[in-house]
Enzyme design. Sequence first.
Site, short mmCIF file in Angstrom:
data_model
loop_
_atom_site.label_atom_id
_atom_site.label_comp_id
_atom_site.label_asym_id
_atom_site.label_seq_id
_atom_site.Cartn_x
_atom_site.Cartn_y
_atom_site.Cartn_z
N SER A 49 0.84 -1.19 0.00
CA SER A 49 -0.05 0.02 -0.29
C SER A 49 0.86 1.34 -0.12
O SER A 49 0.14 2.32 -0.34
CB SER A 49 -0.91 0.02 1.24
OG SER A 49 -0.06 0.30 2.47
N LYS A 104 0.60 4.67 6.92
CA LYS A 104 0.13 5.51 5.82
C LYS A 104 0.66 6.94 5.95
O LYS A 104 1.41 7.39 6.71
CB LYS A 104 -1.44 5.82 5.65
CG LYS A 104 -2.27 4.35 6.04
CD LYS A 104 -2.15 3.44 4.55
CE LYS A 104 -2.87 2.29 4.57
NZ LYS A 104 -2.75 1.41 3.50
#
Length: 209
Positions: A49, A104
């Site tokens: 990701s 993230k």
Amino acid sequence: MKPVSLQHKKMSRRKSVWREYAEALIVALVLALVIRTFIVQAFKIPSESMLQTLQVGDHLLASKFAYGIKIPFTDKYLYEGEAPQRGDIIIFQYPNDPSVDYIKRIIGVPGDVIEVRDKQLYRNGQPVKEAYIRHTDPDGVEPLRDNYAPVTVPPDKYFVMGDNRDNSLDSRFWGFVDRKAIKAKAWRIYWSWAGLNDIRWSRIGQKIQ
């Protein structure tokens, strides 16, 4: 007064040596616990990701000191560090399962208006240039992922997204990250490999940004 035997002296010396080893081990364990709790956290990248910034098999150190020091097992701060900033890569508790750590990039801070139109990120009405992002599905268009209606980031909340924008479950799907859920700021890669025969020497020691 009875003389001390040679064997007794040897046994005393052995006990003294073992005691020194035990004390050194205890001190080392306490230091490791303090470092782990208050200063740095080791983290392994398990998914794609955050490509290309972070690759599967990257092992990194994250600064727990950057955003402040919490009292263990509480959300109260002994010391409050800097506020998380746009562009910071953070480790945080996944909102749907706090026992799981996610990593993230912060896209929006409190007060920011975040929107995605045809894959383009807009912040406060302005398009954001992101040199770090990757698109693996340039032609496909999906709701939420590629077209996200404007939202205002609430107080003490953060909007986060993965750099591998077409392959990341992030704030577009499950909402904001609470300030108290942020555990650390990604700092530096200390090891990287794709397998025993594929060590990425060039990545070791890289600063994460």
